[in-house]
Design a protein around this motif. Structure first.
Motif, mmCIF file in Angstrom:
data_model
loop_
_atom_site.group_PDB
_atom_site.id
_atom_site.type_symbol
_atom_site.label_atom_id
_atom_site.label_comp_id
_atom_site.label_asym_id
_atom_site.label_seq_id
_atom_site.Cartn_x
_atom_site.Cartn_y
_atom_site.Cartn_z
ATOM 1 N N UNK A 194 -37.757 74.579 54.004
ATOM 2 C CA UNK A 194 -38.952 75.373 53.714
ATOM 3 C C UNK A 194 -38.914 76.721 54.428
ATOM 4 N N UNK A 195 -38.507 76.715 55.692
ATOM 5 C CA UNK A 195 -38.406 77.997 56.402
ATOM 6 C C UNK A 195 -37.339 78.885 55.777
ATOM 7 N N UNK A 196 -36.294 78.286 55.259
ATOM 8 C CA UNK A 196 -35.236 79.074 54.621
ATOM 9 C C UNK A 196 -35.672 79.638 53.278
ATOM 10 N N UNK A 228 -30.340 80.320 60.688
ATOM 11 C CA UNK A 228 -30.078 80.365 59.242
ATOM 12 C C UNK A 228 -28.617 80.616 58.885
ATOM 13 N N UNK A 229 -27.819 81.045 59.854
ATOM 14 C CA UNK A 229 -26.396 81.273 59.572
ATOM 15 C C UNK A 229 -25.584 79.984 59.625
ATOM 16 N N UNK A 230 -26.099 78.960 60.348
ATOM 17 C CA UNK A 230 -25.321 77.726 60.533
ATOM 18 C C UNK A 230 -26.089 76.464 60.163
ATOM 19 N N UNK A 231 -27.343 76.583 59.746
ATOM 20 C CA UNK A 231 -28.188 75.432 59.435
ATOM 21 C C UNK A 231 -27.552 74.605 58.317
ATOM 22 N N UNK A 232 -27.225 73.319 58.567
ATOM 23 C CA UNK A 232 -26.553 72.514 57.549
ATOM 24 C C UNK A 232 -27.447 72.140 56.365
ATOM 25 N N UNK A 233 -28.752 72.338 56.490
ATOM 26 C CA UNK A 233 -29.678 71.939 55.431
ATOM 27 C C UNK A 233 -29.836 72.991 54.339
ATOM 28 N N UNK A 234 -29.259 74.178 54.526
ATOM 29 C CA UNK A 234 -29.579 75.299 53.638
ATOM 30 C C UNK A 234 -28.332 76.056 53.213
ATOM 31 N N UNK A 235 -28.519 76.956 52.250
ATOM 32 C CA UNK A 235 -27.504 77.960 51.949
ATOM 33 C C UNK A 235 -27.586 79.024 53.040
ATOM 34 N N UNK A 236 -26.511 79.255 53.790
ATOM 35 C CA UNK A 236 -26.610 80.154 54.950
ATOM 36 C C UNK A 236 -26.857 81.611 54.556
ATOM 37 N N UNK A 237 -27.510 82.330 55.474
ATOM 38 C CA UNK A 237 -27.747 83.761 55.303
ATOM 39 C C UNK A 237 -28.012 84.355 56.681
ATOM 40 N N UNK A 238 -28.144 85.669 56.746
ATOM 41 C CA UNK A 238 -28.371 86.338 58.023
ATOM 42 C C UNK A 238 -29.200 87.591 57.791
ATOM 43 N N UNK A 239 -29.562 88.252 58.887
ATOM 44 C CA UNK A 239 -30.314 89.501 58.772
ATOM 45 C C UNK A 239 -29.480 90.582 58.094
ATOM 46 N N UNK A 240 -28.168 90.479 58.205
ATOM 47 C CA UNK A 240 -27.298 91.467 57.564
ATOM 48 C C UNK A 240 -27.229 91.269 56.063
#
Length: 476
Positions: free
Chosen positions: A361-363, A255-267
């Motif tokens: 969808x997972x994002x 989720x930090x680098x996925x080009x399909x989404x707005x990135x995010x992380x556990x932090x």
């Protein structure tokens, strides 16, 4: 480096219909870290030679079950791919197994794949590469250990992996000669299964070691309700049977680098909220204070998809919403269409499959539903954990092995990563969704649950070490 030949009918990024392709694509790099050079033998379906830039001829035969054949070396996804180029078997329109129904010559098509794997094991390739281990995946490669067993003695070990025992590679007994199998092998201890040839049974009987894709599924397979008629074979070989949980490609699913989404992380989960809003808009869903559930699945009863429609009414009444992507059983598709009509703005449905959409969808989802009646391993719940989309799963197979249930003890210890339900029926599933909705209302606890899943090691590190140790054990 020692050598292992992986024999499979699917492999990302070249061809995929299910999780087998993901595993076959991830294993080479995973075991390379432990000193194993893996090459992957795959049928040269239409268009794959160009896709893999396969030009170097390393093996050839004038007549392979009715026509000439050769093995070409190419690359895909960073892995060395050996394409079995036999136009009379593989150069045709449609999926790897049929168009739209199974090809009538599938027995020959995949026996040929197994036969060539055995020949490579015996002779090696023209560049000098020869495996110490052949790793066969599912019924399509099940005859590889058998061809090695029935020929002259060979110093190559074999591993048979069951990804889904429901598919057993059945063929008429009259095809023994056509498949170059000995009549003496057609008995209840070897090839014969209720009067037919079973290529999966052949692999289970003749391989030096058997694996499946989770420890719980390995135990389940020795019971009648899961073994699909082969439970006795597996129980008899329980000493050679082990379950090794699949991993996922944590670079592709990140989720930090996925080009399909707005990135995010556990932090920082701020980006996930944006993805949620975007996903709801994409599916035409109205605002809700309850959890947004996603379903990314084949729409079949094995996957428990018939339970969705029945359990959804109460879930939606409690504030939930559903976004569904998949295709399968027409009756289940129709039931989900009716559910969408009955709950406008609360249920969105896309029939088909779209890899990019699945990432979105997972994002964007809050929970991912995996109510499978049986599930050898499952990757969907692992993608959910990786993306902070809390899995709600049936307590079976790899789902039970990879999701820690949010019960009282797990909550007190701070180890839960999702929700399990059992038995696998509509009543239990609906009650579990009620618990999920209640848990979702506690924002701070829910965030901790998400982050706990995201911080897990979901890659191939531990599993690849187990595979490497297994290869060392069976290598002769």
């Amino acid at each position: 480096m020692r050598n292992v030949l992986s024999v499979t009918s699917e492999c990302v990024p070249l061809v995929k219909t299910g999780g087998l392709a993901d595993v076959a694509g991830a294993l080479p790099a995973a075991v390379a870290a432990h000193g194993w050079d893996m090459r992957t033998l795959l049928p040269a379906y239409k268009g794959l030679i160009k896709k893999a830039a396969a030009r170097k001829v390393l093996w050839q035969m004038d007549d392979l079950f009715g026509g000439p054949a050769r093995v070409l070396q190419g690359r895909a996804g960073g892995n060395v791919i050996l394409l079995l180029d036999a136009p009379h078997l593989y150069d045709r329109e449609g999926g790897p197994y049929g168009n739209p129904t199974d090809f009538v010559d599938n027995a020959q098509r995949f026996a040929a794949l197994s036969f060539v794997a055995a020949q490579i094991a015996r002779e090696g390739l023209s560049d000098g590469w020869r495996p110490q281990v052949v790793h066969a995946h599912d019924w399509q490669a099940g005859l590889a250990p058998s061809y090695l067993k029935y020929g002259a003695p060979c110093d190559v070990g074999t591993v048979m992996t069951v990804h889904n025992i429901a598919f057993q590679g059945l063929a008429p007994a009259a095809m023994l000669g056509a498949l170059d199998l000995p009549l003496a092998g057609f008995n209840s201890d070897e090839l014969e299964y209720w009067g037919q040839i079973s290529t999966l049974k052949a692999g289970l009987v003749h391989a030096d070691a058997i694996t499946t894709v989770s420890p719980t599924y390995a135990a389940e397979l020795m019971r009648p309700e899961f073994g699909m008629g082969l439970e006795g074979v597996l129980a008899a070989r329980s000493g050679e049977l082990s379950g090794i949980l699949n991993g996922i490609d944590v670079d592709v699913w990140n989720p930090e680098t996925d080009p399909e989404i707005t990135p995010y992380s556990a932090k920082s989960l701020a980006g996930k909220k944006k993805n949620r809003a975007a996903l709801m808009a994409e599916f035409g869903l109205s605002k809700t204070n309850g959890p947004l559930a996603i379903v990314v699945s084949r729409l079949t009863s094995q996957k428990g998809m018939d339970l969705i429609a029945g359990a959804a009414d109460t879930f939606i009444a409690n504030g939930g919403a559903l976004a569904i992507l998949g295709s399968g059983d027409p009756q289940i598709e129709d039931a989900l269409r009716l559910l969408m009509r009955n709950h406008p703005g609360k249920v969105g449905l896309r029939i088909g499959y779209d890899e990019a959409l699945s990432h979105r969808m997972f994002a964007g989802g809050d929970i991912v539903l995996v109510p499978s009646r049986f599930e050898p391993c499952g990757l969907t719940q692992l993608y959910g954990l990786r993306y902070g989309t809390v899995p709600v799963v049936a307590a079976t197979g790899g789902l039970a092995d990879s999701v820690v249930n949010q019960n009282v003890a797990a909550s007190q210890l701070g180890v839960a990563t999702g929700f399990q339900f059992h038995p696998v029926d509509q009543l239990s599933f609906a009650y579990c969704l009620k618990s999920v909705t209640e848990a979702f209302s506690n924002t701070s606890d829910w965030t901790r649950l998400q982050k706990r899943g995201m911080n897990q090691d979901l890659g191939w590190g531990a599993s690849s070490a187990t595979y490497a140790a297994l290869y060392e054990r069976v290598a002769k």
